[in-house]
Scaffold this motif. Sequence first.
Motif, PDB file in Angstrom:
ATOM      1  N   GLU A  81       0.830  -1.208   0.000  1.00 16.22           N
ATOM      2  CA  GLU A  81       0.000   0.000   0.000  1.00 16.22           C
ATOM      3  C   GLU A  81       0.865   1.259   0.000  1.00 16.22           C
ATOM      4  O   GLU A  81       0.547   2.224  -0.683  1.00 16.22           O
ATOM      5  N   ALA A  82       1.951   1.242   0.761  1.00 12.98           N
ATOM      6  CA  ALA A  82       2.852   2.387   0.804  1.00 12.98           C
ATOM      7  C   ALA A  82       3.501   2.615  -0.554  1.00 12.98           C
ATOM      8  O   ALA A  82       3.663   3.766  -0.996  1.00 12.98           O
ATOM      9  N   GLN A  83       3.858   1.539  -1.238  1.00  8.98           N
ATOM     10  CA  GLN A  83       4.447   1.666  -2.572  1.00  8.98           C
ATOM     11  C   GLN A  83       3.441   2.241  -3.561  1.00  8.98           C
ATOM     12  O   GLN A  83       3.789   3.072  -4.392  1.00  8.98           O
ATOM     13  N   GLU A  84       2.164   1.814  -3.451  1.00  3.56           N
ATOM     14  CA  GLU A  84       1.136   2.332  -4.349  1.00  3.56           C
ATOM     15  C   GLU A  84       0.899   3.825  -4.103  1.00  3.56           C
ATOM     16  O   GLU A  84       0.734   4.594  -5.048  1.00  3.56           O
ATOM     17  N   VAL A  85       0.887   4.232  -2.855  1.00  2.20           N
ATOM     18  CA  VAL A  85       0.713   5.653  -2.524  1.00  2.20           C
ATOM     19  C   VAL A  85       1.893   6.459  -3.069  1.00  2.20           C
ATOM     20  O   VAL A  85       1.713   7.532  -3.640  1.00  2.20           O
ATOM     21  N   ALA A  86       3.089   5.925  -2.914  1.00  4.76           N
ATOM     22  CA  ALA A  86       4.280   6.614  -3.422  1.00  4.76           C
ATOM     23  C   ALA A  86       4.223   6.744  -4.941  1.00  4.76           C
ATOM     24  O   ALA A  86       4.572   7.799  -5.489  1.00  4.76           O
ATOM     25  N   LYS A  87       3.770   5.706  -5.634  1.00  4.68           N
ATOM     26  CA  LYS A  87       3.655   5.768  -7.098  1.00  4.68           C
ATOM     27  C   LYS A  87       2.644   6.828  -7.513  1.00  4.68           C
ATOM     28  O   LYS A  87       2.880   7.589  -8.445  1.00  4.68           O
ATOM     29  N   ARG A  88       1.489   6.862  -6.815  1.00  2.36           N
ATOM     30  CA  ARG A  88       0.482   7.871  -7.141  1.00  2.36           C
ATOM     31  C   ARG A  88       1.020   9.272  -6.887  1.00  2.36           C
ATOM     32  O   ARG A  88       0.779  10.183  -7.670  1.00  2.36           O
ATOM     33  N   SER A  89       1.747   9.441  -5.809  1.00  2.83           N
ATOM     34  CA  SER A  89       2.333  10.745  -5.495  1.00  2.83           C
ATOM     35  C   SER A  89       3.349  11.148  -6.549  1.00  2.83           C
ATOM     36  O   SER A  89       3.376  12.300  -6.989  1.00  2.83           O
ATOM     37  N   ASP A  90       4.175  10.197  -6.974  1.00  3.42           N
ATOM     38  CA  ASP A  90       5.182  10.478  -7.998  1.00  3.42           C
ATOM     39  C   ASP A  90       4.529  10.860  -9.319  1.00  3.42           C
ATOM     40  O   ASP A  90       4.942  11.810  -9.976  1.00  3.42           O
ATOM     41  N   SER A  91       3.483  10.120  -9.713  1.00  6.27           N
ATOM     42  CA  SER A  91       2.829  10.419 -10.991  1.00  6.27           C
ATOM     43  C   SER A  91       2.081  11.744 -10.910  1.00  6.27           C
ATOM     44  O   SER A  91       2.038  12.506 -11.873  1.00  6.27           O
ATOM     45  N   SER A  92       1.510  12.059  -9.762  1.00 11.61           N
ATOM     46  CA  SER A  92       0.824  13.341  -9.586  1.00 11.61           C
ATOM     47  C   SER A  92       1.819  14.489  -9.647  1.00 11.61           C
ATOM     48  O   SER A  92       1.572  15.512 -10.285  1.00 11.61           O
ATOM     49  N   LEU A  93       2.953  14.310  -9.004  1.00  7.87           N
ATOM     50  CA  LEU A  93       4.002  15.332  -9.026  1.00  7.87           C
ATOM     51  C   LEU A  93       4.538  15.498 -10.440  1.00  7.87           C
ATOM     52  O   LEU A  93       4.754  16.619 -10.902  1.00  7.87           O
ATOM     53  N   ALA A  94       4.723  14.402 -11.147  1.00  2.00           N
ATOM     54  CA  ALA A  94       5.218  14.471 -12.523  1.00  2.00           C
ATOM     55  C   ALA A  94       4.225  15.212 -13.410  1.00  2.00           C
ATOM     56  O   ALA A  94       4.620  16.018 -14.265  1.00  2.00           O
ATOM     57  N   ALA A  95       2.937  14.982 -13.200  1.00  3.13           N
ATOM     58  CA  ALA A  95       1.918  15.675 -13.984  1.00  3.13           C
ATOM     59  C   ALA A  95       1.929  17.170 -13.678  1.00  3.13           C
ATOM     60  O   ALA A  95       1.795  17.999 -14.578  1.00  3.13           O
ATOM     61  N   GLN A  96       2.120  17.522 -12.428  1.00  7.02           N
ATOM     62  CA  GLN A  96       2.174  18.931 -12.043  1.00  7.02           C
ATOM     63  C   GLN A  96       3.395  19.612 -12.658  1.00  7.02           C
ATOM     64  O   GLN A  96       3.310  20.715 -13.168  1.00  7.02           O
ATOM     65  N   VAL A  97       4.521  18.947 -12.613  1.00  9.12           N
ATOM     66  CA  VAL A  97       5.749  19.501 -13.188  1.00  9.12           C
ATOM     67  C   VAL A  97       5.592  19.646 -14.689  1.00  9.12           C
ATOM     68  O   VAL A  97       5.944  20.674 -15.272  1.00  9.12           O
ATOM     69  N   SER A  98       5.009  18.634 -15.335  1.00  9.98           N
ATOM     70  CA  SER A  98       4.800  18.670 -16.781  1.00  9.98           C
ATOM     71  C   SER A  98       3.880  19.826 -17.158  1.00  9.98           C
ATOM     72  O   SER A  98       4.131  20.557 -18.109  1.00  9.98           O
ATOM     73  N   ALA A  99       2.809  20.008 -16.411  1.00 10.56           N
ATOM     74  CA  ALA A  99       1.879  21.094 -16.684  1.00 10.56           C
ATOM     75  C   ALA A  99       2.546  22.445 -16.474  1.00 10.56           C
ATOM     76  O   ALA A  99       2.341  23.379 -17.258  1.00 10.56           O
ATOM     77  N   THR A 100       3.367  22.561 -15.471  1.00 11.35           N
ATOM     78  CA  THR A 100       4.070  23.817 -15.197  1.00 11.35           C
ATOM     79  C   THR A 100       5.037  24.124 -16.331  1.00 11.35           C
ATOM     80  O   THR A 100       5.122  25.253 -16.810  1.00 11.35           O
ATOM     81  N   VAL A 101       5.744  23.117 -16.786  1.00 12.55           N
ATOM     82  CA  VAL A 101       6.696  23.305 -17.873  1.00 12.55           C
ATOM     83  C   VAL A 101       5.961  23.702 -19.142  1.00 12.55           C
ATOM     84  O   VAL A 101       6.358  24.630 -19.842  1.00 12.55           O
ATOM     85  N   ASP A 102       4.842  23.052 -19.452  1.00 16.27           N
ATOM     86  CA  ASP A 102       4.078  23.369 -20.660  1.00 16.27           C
ATOM     87  C   ASP A 102       3.564  24.794 -20.616  1.00 16.27           C
ATOM     88  O   ASP A 102       3.642  25.505 -21.622  1.00 16.27           O
ATOM     89  N   HIS A 103       3.067  25.233 -19.474  1.00 14.56           N
ATOM     90  CA  HIS A 103       2.512  26.575 -19.360  1.00 14.56           C
ATOM     91  C   HIS A 103       3.601  27.643 -19.437  1.00 14.56           C
ATOM     92  O   HIS A 103       3.393  28.702 -20.015  1.00 14.56           O
ATOM     93  N   SER A 104       4.715  27.365 -18.860  1.00 12.73           N
ATOM     94  CA  SER A 104       5.774  28.388 -18.854  1.00 12.73           C
ATOM     95  C   SER A 104       6.504  28.469 -20.195  1.00 12.73           C
ATOM     96  O   SER A 104       7.082  29.488 -20.509  1.00 12.73           O
ATOM     97  N   SER A 105       6.460  27.412 -20.985  1.00 11.09           N
ATOM     98  CA  SER A 105       7.160  27.440 -22.263  1.00 11.09           C
ATOM     99  C   SER A 105       6.323  28.128 -23.343  1.00 11.09           C
ATOM    100  O   SER A 105       6.844  28.494 -24.398  1.00 11.09           O
ATOM    101  N   VAL A 106       5.021  28.303 -23.096  1.00 10.29           N
ATOM    102  CA  VAL A 106       4.162  28.980 -24.068  1.00 10.29           C
ATOM    103  C   VAL A 106       4.086  30.456 -23.707  1.00 10.29           C
ATOM    104  O   VAL A 106       3.496  30.843 -22.726  1.00 10.29           O
ATOM    105  N   LYS A 107       4.719  31.306 -24.549  1.00 11.37           N
ATOM    106  CA  LYS A 107       4.703  32.760 -24.274  1.00 11.37           C
ATOM    107  C   LYS A 107       4.338  33.510 -25.507  1.00 11.37           C
ATOM    108  O   LYS A 107       4.556  33.231 -26.593  1.00 11.37           O
TER     109      LYS A 107
END
Length: 95
Positions: free
Chosen positions: A69-95
Motif C-alpha cells: 500500500e505504501a508503494q502504491e501511494v508513493a507511485k500515485r504521489s510520484d505520478s501526480s508530481l510528474a503531472a504537475q511539473v509537466s503542466a508547469t513546464v508546458d505553461h511556462s514554455s508557451v509565451k
Amino acid sequence: MIFDLSKFLTEGLIDSVNNGLIPSDLATVYAGNYLVKSLITQTQVTQVSDAIIAYKTAQAEATAKASKEAQEVAKRSDSSLAAQVSATVDHSSVK
C-alpha cells in the motif's frame, strides 16, 4: 467447576503471543518448560506452536500488505508530481 491448569497455561501463552504481551520465542521456551514439568501435554505444546506460526504468518502478511500500500501511494504521489511539473513546464514554455 474444576480449574484446569494446563488449559489455563496453554490459553495464556497463546493469548499473550497474539496480544503482543510476550515474544513468540519466549512463549516457546515457556511451553517447553511447562511440558518438562508436566504442567501441559505435548498436544498443548503443539497448539501453542501452531498458534505462534499463525501469528507470525498474519504479521508477515500485514507487513507485506502495508508495504504494498505504501508503494502504491508513493507511485500515485510520484505520478501526480510528474503531472504537475509537466503542466508547469508546458505553461511556462508557451509565451
